[in-house]
Design an enzyme around this catalytic site. Structure first.
Site, PDB file in Angstrom:
ATOM      1  CG  HIS A  72      -1.988  -1.063   1.118  1.00  0.00           C
ATOM      2  ND1 HIS A  72      -2.983  -1.217   2.065  1.00  0.00           N
ATOM      3  CD2 HIS A  72      -2.234  -2.018   0.178  1.00  0.00           C
ATOM      4  CE1 HIS A  72      -3.772  -2.218   1.725  1.00  0.00           C
ATOM      5  NE2 HIS A  72      -3.336  -2.714   0.584  1.00  0.00           N
ATOM      6  CD  GLU A  74      -1.312   3.392   3.815  1.00  0.00           C
ATOM      7  OE1 GLU A  74      -2.342   3.402   4.515  1.00  0.00           O
ATOM      8  OE2 GLU A  74      -1.323   3.450   2.569  1.00  0.00           O
ATOM      9  CB  SER A 190     -23.665   5.379 -36.347  1.00  0.00           C
ATOM     10  OG  SER A 190     -22.918   4.177 -36.370  1.00  0.00           O
ATOM     11  CB  THR A 218     -23.601  -0.925 -29.823  1.00  0.00           C
ATOM     12  OG1 THR A 218     -24.673  -0.050 -29.478  1.00  0.00           O
ATOM     13  CG2 THR A 218     -22.344  -0.113 -30.086  1.00  0.00           C
ATOM     14  CG  LEU A 226     -15.994  -2.152 -27.415  1.00  0.00           C
ATOM     15  CD1 LEU A 226     -16.888  -3.156 -26.696  1.00  0.00           C
ATOM     16  CD2 LEU A 226     -16.596  -0.757 -27.350  1.00  0.00           C
ATOM     17  NE  ARG A 229      -8.628   2.981 -31.668  1.00  0.00           N
ATOM     18  CZ  ARG A 229      -9.867   2.735 -31.265  1.00  0.00           C
ATOM     19  NH1 ARG A 229     -10.188   1.552 -30.809  1.00  0.00           N
ATOM     20  NH2 ARG A 229     -10.789   3.681 -31.318  1.00  0.00           N
ATOM     21  N   GLY A 327     -31.217   2.653 -21.810  1.00  0.00           N
ATOM     22  CA  GLY A 327     -32.553   2.809 -21.243  1.00  0.00           C
ATOM     23  C   GLY A 327     -32.751   1.975 -20.001  1.00  0.00           C
TER      24      GLY A 327
END
Length: 394
Positions: A72, A74, A190, A218, A226, A229, A327
């Protein structure tokens, strides 16, 4: 005596003002710790930064939590400081852990390091962790201050805080549309509604999330990769997990996400009754398939999917479409942030429907909205973003 609190929490904690010079130094050092935390990408752990100063305020070490399973922030900072930490101050954006997980408790490391003072940005919201690190440090005789730059520090861990307290990921919804609310022309074209600058911004957004998700519509219409790059945005990490919501497993094995599943993790959320042969074909290509409950409309139940994804360690998701998935998220009040890109063009009433397919609110006052939106010019497009608020019906 409890740790000094620099903010009133939940109307119950007393306010203990610090002297002005001390307060200004603490703010300055905490800002440096926040800068470190912004470099961290340790999901599913929270991003944390730490600074170690000597008694005179000189910075002797700084660090951030690089990756889950690693030391971690610290512990790294105190290790770098070595003997110079003795008698000094540790600044850390999140309360040090007091429990053993993949690493030893940070509180033990702090006590061994010999610092006299610990300044903490905000307390740990994890409901599964018992035994406060701040209280243990104070009980050991250290001067402990909690809540310096608290709003900024809570913002740092906002996504992780939702994940750890609700068992579901933080969801960012990205929409790209024309001035008249369309996402494609009447022929279905699109690419590209928005400009190159907006696409660069989307790459940045992807790099800031654990996963990127789209619906099957899609995925089939655009055949997107997706991925991120720009390697500089990843800083040595792999692209986010790619998630396809595909109730009946229609995703072609020739699609780019499937063809590259061996390079970038690719997960498909399907219905319980999806064809087993389609699942096997995807698995053979390196994809993971999750069979989930369906809604009465016959779609993958988003709530079940988000719970499953959180169990797989996904803290944050960027959803880039399509209209049905967007939606479902809005109807279920599951989108936490909205990122909208609005292009200065008109696609006409015969263009494809809007970016969101849902019944929608009865009145404008019932509509989900960004209460405090941030607007930017992104090339020729307008970019608006911020947390989503869902009005409560009386």
């Amino acid at each position: 005596m409890a740790p000094r609190i620099f903010e009133v929490r939940q109307g119950s904690a007393a306010l203990h003002p610090m002297t002005d010079p001390e307060h200004q130094l603490d703010l300055q050092m905490m800002r440096l710790a926040i800068e470190q935390a912004n470099l961290a990408r340790p999901s599913p752990n929270p991003p944390v930064g730490a600074i170690v100063t000597q008694a005179d305020g000189e910075v002797v070490a700084k660090a951030h939590h690089i990756e889950a399973g690693h030391e971690h922030a610290e512990s790294v900072a105190l290790g770098e400081a070595g003997e110079a930490a003795k008698g000094g101050t540790l600044y850390v954006t999140l309360e040090p852990c007091n429990h053993e997980g993949q690493t030893l408790p940070c509180v033990d490391t702090i006590l061994k390091a010999g610092v006299k003072r610990v300044v903490i940005g905000c307390l740990d919201p994890n409901p599964h962790v018992t035994g406060g690190g701040a209280a243990r440090l104070e009980g050991a005789g250290l001067d402990v201050v909690v809540g310096v730059a608290a709003p900024q520090n809570r913002a740092l861990i906002a996504r992780w805080s939702k994940f750890i307290t609700t068992g579901t990921p933080q969801v960012s919804l990205k929409l790209a549309l024309s001035l008249d609310g369309r996402i494609a022309t009447r022929s279905g074209a699109s690419k590209w509604v928005t400009g190159p600058e907006a696409r660069v911004k989307v790459q940045q957004l992807r790099s800031q999330h654990d996963a990127v998700a789209v619906g099957i519509g899609t995925a089939m219409a655009d055949d997107p990769r997706l991925t991120v790059r720009d390697e500089a945005l990843l800083a040595g990490r792999t692209s986010p997990v790619r998630i396809i919501f595909d109730t009946q497993l229609r995703l072609p094995i020739s699609s780019r996400v499937v063809e590259t599943a061996g390079d970038v993790p690719t997960w498909v959320c399907s219905g319980e009754d999806a064809p087993p042969e389609a699942e096997q074909a995807l698995v053979d290509k390196g994809c993971s398939v999750f069979r989930l409950m369906k809604t009465s409309e016959g779609r993958v139940d988003v709530a079940s999917a988000l719970t499953q994804l959180a169990e797989e360690g996904i803290v944050s998701i960027l959803v880039e479409g399509g209209a049905e998935l967007a939606g479902s998220l809005l109807a279920g009040k599951r989108a936490d942030e909205l990122h909208g890109f609005i292009a200065p063009l008109l696609l006409g009433p015969r263009g494809r429907p809007g970016a969101v397919d849902w019944a929608g609110p009865e009145t404008p006052t019932d509509a989900p909205q960004i209460l405090d939106p941030t607007w930017e010019v992104c090339g020729r497009d307008a970019y608006v973003f911020g947390p989503v608020s869902y009005p409560e019906k009386e």
